[in-house]
Design an enzyme around this catalytic site. Structure first.
Site, PDB file in Angstrom:
ATOM      1  N   LYS A  13       0.831  -1.215   0.000  1.00  0.00           N
ATOM      2  CA  LYS A  13       0.000   0.000   0.000  1.00  0.00           C
ATOM      3  C   LYS A  13       0.865   1.265   0.000  1.00  0.00           C
ATOM      4  O   LYS A  13       0.622   2.188  -0.775  1.00  0.00           O
ATOM      5  CB  LYS A  13      -0.914   0.045   1.244  1.00  0.00           C
ATOM      6  CG  LYS A  13      -1.855  -1.141   1.363  1.00  0.00           C
ATOM      7  CD  LYS A  13      -2.806  -0.980   2.547  1.00  0.00           C
ATOM      8  CE  LYS A  13      -2.119  -0.934   3.897  1.00  0.00           C
ATOM      9  NZ  LYS A  13      -1.468  -2.193   4.298  1.00  0.00           N
ATOM     10  N   ARG A  88      -9.073   0.985   9.323  1.00  0.00           N
ATOM     11  CA  ARG A  88      -8.616  -0.366   9.629  1.00  0.00           C
ATOM     12  C   ARG A  88      -9.675  -1.181  10.342  1.00  0.00           C
ATOM     13  O   ARG A  88      -9.439  -2.342  10.674  1.00  0.00           O
ATOM     14  CB  ARG A  88      -7.387  -0.264  10.508  1.00  0.00           C
ATOM     15  CG  ARG A  88      -6.089  -0.208   9.680  1.00  0.00           C
ATOM     16  CD  ARG A  88      -5.069  -0.847  10.380  1.00  0.00           C
ATOM     17  NE  ARG A  88      -3.767  -1.212  10.213  1.00  0.00           N
ATOM     18  CZ  ARG A  88      -2.730  -0.621   9.725  1.00  0.00           C
ATOM     19  NH1 ARG A  88      -2.813   0.530   9.140  1.00  0.00           N
ATOM     20  NH2 ARG A  88      -1.562  -1.154   9.785  1.00  0.00           N
ATOM     21  N   ARG A 127      11.847  -6.564   4.968  1.00  0.00           N
ATOM     22  CA  ARG A 127      11.779  -5.114   4.735  1.00  0.00           C
ATOM     23  C   ARG A 127      12.811  -4.360   5.588  1.00  0.00           C
ATOM     24  O   ARG A 127      12.926  -4.575   6.786  1.00  0.00           O
ATOM     25  CB  ARG A 127      10.365  -4.657   5.100  1.00  0.00           C
ATOM     26  CG  ARG A 127      10.069  -3.221   4.833  1.00  0.00           C
ATOM     27  CD  ARG A 127       8.600  -3.026   4.637  1.00  0.00           C
ATOM     28  NE  ARG A 127       7.833  -3.044   5.880  1.00  0.00           N
ATOM     29  CZ  ARG A 127       6.529  -2.743   5.940  1.00  0.00           C
ATOM     30  NH1 ARG A 127       5.866  -2.427   4.842  1.00  0.00           N
ATOM     31  NH2 ARG A 127       5.887  -2.786   7.068  1.00  0.00           N
ATOM     32  N   ARG A 160      12.061  -2.133  10.904  1.00  0.00           N
ATOM     33  CA  ARG A 160      11.034  -1.531  11.768  1.00  0.00           C
ATOM     34  C   ARG A 160      10.782  -2.454  12.945  1.00  0.00           C
ATOM     35  O   ARG A 160      10.745  -3.675  12.780  1.00  0.00           O
ATOM     36  CB  ARG A 160       9.727  -1.423  10.964  1.00  0.00           C
ATOM     37  CG  ARG A 160       9.394  -0.027  10.533  1.00  0.00           C
ATOM     38  CD  ARG A 160       8.247  -0.011   9.575  1.00  0.00           C
ATOM     39  NE  ARG A 160       6.977  -0.507  10.114  1.00  0.00           N
ATOM     40  CZ  ARG A 160       5.810  -0.385   9.484  1.00  0.00           C
ATOM     41  NH1 ARG A 160       5.749   0.198   8.306  1.00  0.00           N
ATOM     42  NH2 ARG A 160       4.711  -0.850  10.004  1.00  0.00           N
ATOM     43  N   ARG A 171      -0.036  -8.806  13.544  1.00  0.00           N
ATOM     44  CA  ARG A 171      -0.565  -7.772  12.650  1.00  0.00           C
ATOM     45  C   ARG A 171      -1.439  -8.403  11.564  1.00  0.00           C
ATOM     46  O   ARG A 171      -2.481  -7.859  11.191  1.00  0.00           O
ATOM     47  CB  ARG A 171       0.583  -6.975  12.010  1.00  0.00           C
ATOM     48  CG  ARG A 171       1.266  -6.055  13.024  1.00  0.00           C
ATOM     49  CD  ARG A 171       2.574  -5.530  12.511  1.00  0.00           C
ATOM     50  NE  ARG A 171       2.445  -4.675  11.357  1.00  0.00           N
ATOM     51  CZ  ARG A 171       3.409  -4.489  10.442  1.00  0.00           C
ATOM     52  NH1 ARG A 171       4.561  -5.124  10.561  1.00  0.00           N
ATOM     53  NH2 ARG A 171       3.209  -3.682   9.449  1.00  0.00           N
TER      54      ARG A 171
HETATM   55  P1  AMP Z   1       1.351   0.585   9.175  1.00  0.00           P
HETATM   56  O1  AMP Z   1       2.566   1.404   8.944  1.00  0.00           O
HETATM   57  O2  AMP Z   1       0.140   1.060   8.419  1.00  0.00           O
HETATM   58  O3  AMP Z   1       1.595  -0.891   9.004  1.00  0.00           O
HETATM   59  O4  AMP Z   1       0.960   0.804  10.720  1.00  0.00           O
HETATM   60  C1  AMP Z   1       1.854   0.451  11.762  1.00  0.00           C
HETATM   61  C2  AMP Z   1       1.092   0.345  13.079  1.00  0.00           C
HETATM   62  O5  AMP Z   1       0.491   1.619  13.392  1.00  0.00           O
HETATM   63  C3  AMP Z   1      -0.080  -0.640  13.075  1.00  0.00           C
HETATM   64  O6  AMP Z   1       0.331  -1.982  13.338  1.00  0.00           O
HETATM   65  C4  AMP Z   1      -0.953  -0.080  14.195  1.00  0.00           C
HETATM   66  O7  AMP Z   1      -0.412  -0.375  15.466  1.00  0.00           O
HETATM   67  C5  AMP Z   1      -0.797   1.427  13.967  1.00  0.00           C
HETATM   68  N1  AMP Z   1      -1.809   1.960  13.019  1.00  0.00           N
HETATM   69  C6  AMP Z   1      -1.608   2.464  11.771  1.00  0.00           C
HETATM   70  N2  AMP Z   1      -2.759   2.866  11.215  1.00  0.00           N
HETATM   71  C7  AMP Z   1      -3.729   2.601  12.125  1.00  0.00           C
HETATM   72  C8  AMP Z   1      -5.133   2.770  12.140  1.00  0.00           C
HETATM   73  N3  AMP Z   1      -5.803   3.266  11.079  1.00  0.00           N
HETATM   74  N4  AMP Z   1      -5.807   2.397  13.265  1.00  0.00           N
HETATM   75  C9  AMP Z   1      -5.166   1.890  14.337  1.00  0.00           C
HETATM   76  N5  AMP Z   1      -3.842   1.676  14.384  1.00  0.00           N
HETATM   77  C10 AMP Z   1      -3.118   2.035  13.293  1.00  0.00           C
END
Ligand code: AMP
Length: 216
Positions: A13, A88, A127, A160, A171
């Site tokens: 994404k 989400r 990654r 990360r 996740r």
């Molecule tokens: P991402 O970079 O999108 O994979 O997000 C990393 C982490 O941030 C996720 O595993 C969640 O802990 C948190 N996170 C990101 N976006 C959201 C969201 N829309 N709602 C809740 N937690 C989020």
């Protein structure tokens, strides 16, 4: 256009949203990036979000909405935006609907990047970000030349915190349980895109999926 990118962690994404931003000028709005920035800046919101992020759980809707609302009010979002990693769960989708409705806006498309689990695991466990150039690399998929260029620039390959294997499994489980049901929520706007292949190949499909249907 106002676009939502759906897809599991590692589906691509972020990569595709950044390319679309470069091509079309609509800013990529990643709630994960906004949260990581808040955590690194040590803001009160970042401190509250951190434990959930480290565990691979969702941060509370309240905190995420606060960041998103603030971001979408900025001028560069006026002509459109690309949401990456938001919504989400169903309640975030409802809150987004209300937020947009309040300003007379609506979503134009929801793109679902489809990638099978084996590939997701390889993409996520491999990654890395180069500390010198900021480039996103993958120890399984980047070319030897790209990895060598990072070493030559004096970069370290940083993983990360939430890309470690135990957290990744959680996740993906959270995605299946909370985010996948959004496919049904957005069925009217949904366009499915095969997320396998190189970023260029996937981007060609993303661009095609955003073309108006013939006769529309
Ligand atoms: P991402 O970079 O999108 O994979 O997000 C990393 C982490 O941030 C996720 O595993 C969640 O802990 C948190 N996170 C990101 N976006 C959201 C969201 N829309 N709602 C809740 N937690 C989020």
């Amino acid at each position: 256009m106002r676009i939502v990118f759906l897809g599991a962690p590692g589906a691509g994404k972020g990569t595709q949203a950044r390319r679309l931003e470069e091509r079309k000028g609509w800013p990529q709005v990643s709630t994960g990036d906004l949260l990581r920035a808040a955590v690194s800046a040590g803001t009160p919101l970042g401190l509250q979000a951190r434990a959930a992020m480290d565990a691979g759980e969702l941060v509370s809707d309240e905190l995420v909405m606060q960041l998103l609302d603030e971001r979408l009010r900025q001028d560069d979002c006026e002509g459109g935006f690309i949401l990456d990693g938001f919504p989400r769960n169903r309640s975030q989708a409802r809150l987004l609907g209300e937020l947009l409705e309040g300003s007379g806006q609506q979503l134009d498309a929801v793109l679902m990047l489809e990638v099978d689990r084996g590939v997701l695991m390889k993409r996520l466990t491999g990654r890395r970000t180069c500390s010198a150039t900021g480039k996103l690399l993958n120890i399984h998929f980047s070319s030897p030349e790209e990895l060598a260029a990072s070493r030559a620039a004096g970069g370290e390959l940083i993983q990360r915190d939430d890309d470690r294997e135990e957290t990744i499994a959680n996740r993906l489980a959270v995605y299946e349980r909370q985010t996948r049901p959004l496919l049904e929520h957005y069925s009217g706007l949904l366009r499915r895109v095969d997320g396998l292949g190189s970023p260029d190949e996937v981007f060609a499909r993303v661009s095609a999926a955003l073309q108006p249907a013939p006769g529309a």
